[in-house]
Design a protein around this motif. Structure first.
Motif, PDB file in Angstrom:
ATOM      1  N   LYS A  38       0.827  -1.202   0.000  1.00  0.00           N
ATOM      2  CA  LYS A  38       0.000   0.000   0.000  1.00  0.00           C
ATOM      3  C   LYS A  38       0.867   1.260   0.000  1.00  0.00           C
ATOM      4  O   LYS A  38       0.637   2.187  -0.778  1.00  0.00           O
ATOM      5  CB  LYS A  38      -0.892  -0.026   1.237  1.00  0.00           C
ATOM      6  CG  LYS A  38      -2.191   0.699   1.072  1.00  0.00           C
ATOM      7  CD  LYS A  38      -2.960   0.810   2.360  1.00  0.00           C
ATOM      8  CE  LYS A  38      -3.566  -0.493   2.800  1.00  0.00           C
ATOM      9  NZ  LYS A  38      -4.514  -0.299   3.913  1.00  0.00           N
ATOM     10  N   GLN A 101      -5.141   5.738  -4.917  1.00  0.00           N
ATOM     11  CA  GLN A 101      -5.401   6.157  -3.537  1.00  0.00           C
ATOM     12  C   GLN A 101      -6.702   5.549  -3.025  1.00  0.00           C
ATOM     13  O   GLN A 101      -6.781   5.112  -1.879  1.00  0.00           O
ATOM     14  CB  GLN A 101      -5.436   7.681  -3.439  1.00  0.00           C
ATOM     15  CG  GLN A 101      -4.087   8.315  -3.619  1.00  0.00           C
ATOM     16  CD  GLN A 101      -4.143   9.827  -3.658  1.00  0.00           C
ATOM     17  OE1 GLN A 101      -5.211  10.430  -3.751  1.00  0.00           O
ATOM     18  NE2 GLN A 101      -2.965  10.458  -3.607  1.00  0.00           N
ATOM     19  N   TRP A 102      -7.721   5.519  -3.853  1.00  0.00           N
ATOM     20  CA  TRP A 102      -8.993   4.930  -3.465  1.00  0.00           C
ATOM     21  C   TRP A 102      -8.848   3.432  -3.214  1.00  0.00           C
ATOM     22  O   TRP A 102      -9.374   2.907  -2.233  1.00  0.00           O
ATOM     23  CB  TRP A 102     -10.038   5.184  -4.546  1.00  0.00           C
ATOM     24  CG  TRP A 102     -11.349   4.533  -4.265  1.00  0.00           C
ATOM     25  CD1 TRP A 102     -12.307   4.961  -3.400  1.00  0.00           C
ATOM     26  CD2 TRP A 102     -11.819   3.316  -4.837  1.00  0.00           C
ATOM     27  NE1 TRP A 102     -13.360   4.082  -3.406  1.00  0.00           N
ATOM     28  CE2 TRP A 102     -13.094   3.068  -4.281  1.00  0.00           C
ATOM     29  CE3 TRP A 102     -11.294   2.427  -5.775  1.00  0.00           C
ATOM     30  CZ2 TRP A 102     -13.837   1.954  -4.627  1.00  0.00           C
ATOM     31  CZ3 TRP A 102     -12.048   1.324  -6.123  1.00  0.00           C
ATOM     32  CH2 TRP A 102     -13.296   1.084  -5.546  1.00  0.00           C
ATOM     33  N   ARG A 105      -7.094   2.903   0.107  1.00  0.00           N
ATOM     34  CA  ARG A 105      -7.927   3.251   1.254  1.00  0.00           C
ATOM     35  C   ARG A 105      -9.020   2.217   1.511  1.00  0.00           C
ATOM     36  O   ARG A 105      -9.402   1.993   2.641  1.00  0.00           O
ATOM     37  CB  ARG A 105      -8.604   4.605   1.042  1.00  0.00           C
ATOM     38  CG  ARG A 105      -7.803   5.774   1.489  1.00  0.00           C
ATOM     39  CD  ARG A 105      -8.664   7.012   1.575  1.00  0.00           C
ATOM     40  NE  ARG A 105      -9.468   7.231   0.381  1.00  0.00           N
ATOM     41  CZ  ARG A 105      -9.149   8.046  -0.612  1.00  0.00           C
ATOM     42  NH1 ARG A 105      -8.032   8.715  -0.548  1.00  0.00           N
ATOM     43  NH2 ARG A 105      -9.929   8.201  -1.637  1.00  0.00           N
ATOM     44  N   ARG A 108      -8.818  -0.645   4.296  1.00  0.00           N
ATOM     45  CA  ARG A 108      -8.683  -0.336   5.739  1.00  0.00           C
ATOM     46  C   ARG A 108      -9.895  -0.747   6.515  1.00  0.00           C
ATOM     47  O   ARG A 108     -10.965  -0.826   6.202  1.00  0.00           O
ATOM     48  CB  ARG A 108      -8.435   1.144   5.944  1.00  0.00           C
ATOM     49  CG  ARG A 108      -7.079   1.536   5.441  1.00  0.00           C
ATOM     50  CD  ARG A 108      -6.822   2.994   5.708  1.00  0.00           C
ATOM     51  NE  ARG A 108      -5.573   3.323   5.065  1.00  0.00           N
ATOM     52  CZ  ARG A 108      -5.074   4.515   5.042  1.00  0.00           C
ATOM     53  NH1 ARG A 108      -5.694   5.504   5.619  1.00  0.00           N
ATOM     54  NH2 ARG A 108      -3.944   4.767   4.449  1.00  0.00           N
TER      55      ARG A 108
END
Length: 108
Positions: A38, A101-102, A105, A108
């Motif tokens: 990541k 980035q999406w 994320r 998580r």
């Protein structure tokens, strides 16, 4: 007009592909290097953004020369077209970075 449209689409997708491909392959490399994928994907996507733009518009300083020479000669439409290609490439690179980035994320 279709030639201009086709080049704009190509600029967008080339820049998008450079960012996406580079970040995904960096993630694979991070797995083999025992690093967190990541983090590496996010770092590479951000760093590749400008290089994706350069690759999409031609890879040299020629697009800037085209803009400069045509503005000085009064051919504004050619310069505007070149600026539009750069903007489409930037949009593709930015969307590729945002998608990475999406993706990073959402885990998580």
């Amino acid at each position: 007009m279709s030639e201009i449209y086709a080049k704009a689409v190509f600029c967008f997708f080339i820049a998008f592909g450079v960012v996406m491909g580079g970040a995904l392959l960096a993630g694979m490399g991070a797995v083999f290097a025992w690093l967190p994928p990541k983090d590496e994907m996010l770092k590479v996507a951000t760093n590749l953004k400008i290089w994706a733009l350069v690759a999409a518009v031609g890879g040299t300083i020629d697009p800037i020369r085209v803009i400069e020479s045509n503005v000085m000669e009064g051919h504004i439409s050619i310069a505007v077209r070149q600026i539009a290609f750069i903007l489409f490439a930037f949009l593709g690179a930015h969307m590729g970075t945002e998608l990475i980035q999406w993706m990073c994320r959402s885990g998580r």
